[in-house]
Scaffold this active site. Structure first.
Site, PDB file in Angstrom:
ATOM      1  N   ASP A  95      68.314 -61.482   3.334  1.00  0.00           N
ATOM      2  CA  ASP A  95      67.842 -61.341   1.802  1.00  0.00           C
ATOM      3  C   ASP A  95      66.829 -62.407   1.573  1.00  0.00           C
ATOM      4  OD1 ASP A  95      70.034 -63.225   1.487  1.00  0.00           O
ATOM      5  OD2 ASP A  95      69.719 -62.891  -0.443  1.00  0.00           O
ATOM      6  N   ASP A 123      61.987 -67.793   4.606  1.00  0.00           N
ATOM      7  CA  ASP A 123      63.445 -68.148   4.230  1.00  0.00           C
ATOM      8  C   ASP A 123      64.186 -66.913   3.678  1.00  0.00           C
ATOM      9  OD1 ASP A 123      65.768 -68.711   2.691  1.00  0.00           O
ATOM     10  OD2 ASP A 123      64.831 -69.391   0.908  1.00  0.00           O
ATOM     11  N   GLU A 156      72.576 -64.004   0.153  1.00  0.00           N
ATOM     12  CA  GLU A 156      72.642 -65.433   0.114  1.00  0.00           C
ATOM     13  C   GLU A 156      71.888 -65.992  -1.038  1.00  0.00           C
ATOM     14  OE1 GLU A 156      71.661 -69.719   1.004  1.00  0.00           O
ATOM     15  OE2 GLU A 156      70.295 -68.072   0.246  1.00  0.00           O
ATOM     16  N   ASP A 180      68.519 -72.461   8.095  1.00  0.00           N
ATOM     17  CA  ASP A 180      68.229 -72.045   6.764  1.00  0.00           C
ATOM     18  C   ASP A 180      67.802 -73.388   5.834  1.00  0.00           C
ATOM     19  OD1 ASP A 180      67.567 -70.697   4.379  1.00  0.00           O
ATOM     20  OD2 ASP A 180      69.730 -70.412   3.865  1.00  0.00           O
ATOM     21  N   HIS A 369      60.885 -70.355  -2.138  1.00  0.00           N
ATOM     22  CA  HIS A 369      61.058 -69.717  -3.530  1.00  0.00           C
ATOM     23  C   HIS A 369      59.803 -69.853  -4.273  1.00  0.00           C
ATOM     24  CE1 HIS A 369      65.853 -69.871  -3.240  1.00  0.00           C
ATOM     25  NE2 HIS A 369      65.180 -69.663  -2.025  1.00  0.00           N
TER      26      HIS A 369
HETATM   27 ZN   LIG Z   1      67.564 -69.514   2.420  1.00  0.00          ZN
END
Ligand SMILES: [Zn+2]
Length: 398
Positions: A95, A123, A156, A180, A369
């Site tokens: 995700d 990511d 996640e 990750d 993000h």
């Molecule tokens: Zn991640």
């Protein structure tokens, strides 16, 4: 970068074996498949095909149903050709965060970025693509390999809930890697525990113009409490944040309720507890200052707290077999590898909590993000060569 043939017993270099074009193409293809948390069905189907093509037995668990998502965690199990080698877990999450739909990747030399409207989704699709490419190289070259469990998790980014639902008794591996994190050359072995915090401050509603003295403003109580709170970086191992405030109904009503949502994290469990209690105490002390009597009845502001352990800390010792394995592989590739701590949590926190020994290996994702997220393909290739070498070194264990 070359592998010392004396140590690895191979006349090949990891760098040569990784098919960089194929890795990049797969990464770009995965990035173009929308996969926000709870909407991972399409990417899971694509990866199921990939894993089956490579010879794995694939199952999708019931995590999707449990968390209200479109699909569960994908578990792909490869039978190794070195029965004496310890089984290895390789994991990444499917995700991505918002805004993450309709991603249009832009390639500029070796730098892959989004067009600025969305995140890139490196990511954690970089981790997913590296795992796929590594296993393809192993199959293509018939390389020695122990039993390998691949887990591509869901959700996640929604609180590690895919990993939380994973039944690890289905796995043969008791150690492994989550791919990750950002800076290549780092193995993250320590991560903080986190508390998810929700405070509801109760006041008393009243007409704000006619009789404000008959009200207790929950917003004012909350503001006084927050003003007293230590937030941000508390010490070298602890952070805290109030991230969301919701409350009030109209400008002419003294608000009777406000909800504060936040978190605290620490590498030190006692400090985590102390910080969480401190935040609650600040609000309770503010609430205690607000009371009034109406018609012989006493009204007080009060605070309701919902505090949940979001995840436990991760602490893989430097002497752990998985750390030693990654170190040996890095040495073979003349890579300078450092173990380090992160302030973030990931699936590895949950997997360690469930009794596995799992560290987090960096893939080269950057500015995650954010819509400025980017990735250097040279880092991606280096990480893939590293994972390949890790599998190969693991296969040599007598
Ligand atoms: Zn991640």
């Amino acid at each position: 970068m070359s592998i010392s043939t004396a140590e690895s017993g191979f006349n090949l270099t990891g760098d040569d074996l990784i098919n960089k074009e194929r890795l990049r193409n797969l990464l770009v293809e995965l990035i173009k498949i929308d996969s926000l948390s709870r909407k991972e069905y399409n990417i899971a189907m694509r990866l199921k095909r990939e894993m089956e093509e490579l010879g794995a037995t694939v199952t999708l668990d019931d995590a999707g149903a449990k968390v209200g998502g479109s699909v569960g965690n994908l578990i792909a199990q490869f039978q190794g050709n070195r029965p004496s080698a310890p089984a290895l877990l390789l994991s990444a999450h499917m995700d991505t965060v918002v805004p993450g739909e309709g991603v249009a990747p832009v390639l500029d030399g070796d730098i892959l970025r989004s067009d600025g409207r969305t995140v890139l989704g490196g990511d954690d699709k970089s981790g997913v693509a590296i795992i796929c490419e590594t296993l393809r190289v192993i199959k293509e070259n018939k390389l020695p390999c122990g039993d390998t469990d691949v887990v591509f998790t869901i959700c996640e980014e929604a609180g590690l809930v895919g990993a939380k639902c994973l039944d690890v008794s289905r796995l043969r591996a008791r150690m492994g890697l989550v791919l990750d994190s950002d800076s290549v050359g780092f193995l993250f072995t320590k991560a903080p525990a986190a508390n998810r915090i929700e405070f509801r401050v109760h006041g008393l509603e009243a007409h704000a113009g006619v009789c404000p003295e008959k009200g207790i403003s929950a917003i004012k109580v909350a503001a006084e409490g927050i003003a007293q709170m230590k937030l941000g970086r508390i010490d070298h191992e602890t952070t805290a944040n109030i991230g969301i405030i919701e409350g009030g109904m109209a400008v002419n009503i003294v608000p009777n309720s406000v909800v504060l949502k936040g978190e605290a994290r620490s590498h030190n469990p006692e400090q985590l507890d102390r910080q969480t209690q401190h935040m609650l105490r600040c609000l309770e002390e503010a609430a205690a200052r607000h009371r009034l009597e109406l018609g012989g009845k006493e009204h007080k502001a009060r605070v309701e707290a919902k505090i949940e352990r979001d995840y436990d800390r991760m602490e893989v010792p430097d002497g752990a077999p998985i750390v030693q394995l990654v170190r040996a592989a890095a040495r073979n590739l003349n890579c300078d590898l450092k173990t380090t701590a992160t302030g973030g949590g990931c699936d590895a926190n949950v997997l360690n909590q469930k009794g596995l020994q799992v560290a987090n290996l960096a893939t080269g994702m950057r500015d995650i993000h954010t819509v400025n997220e980017w990735l250097d393909l040279r880092d991606l290739n280096l990480c893939a060569a590293m994972v390949l070498e890790i599998v190969r070194v693991n296969a040599q264990v007598p």
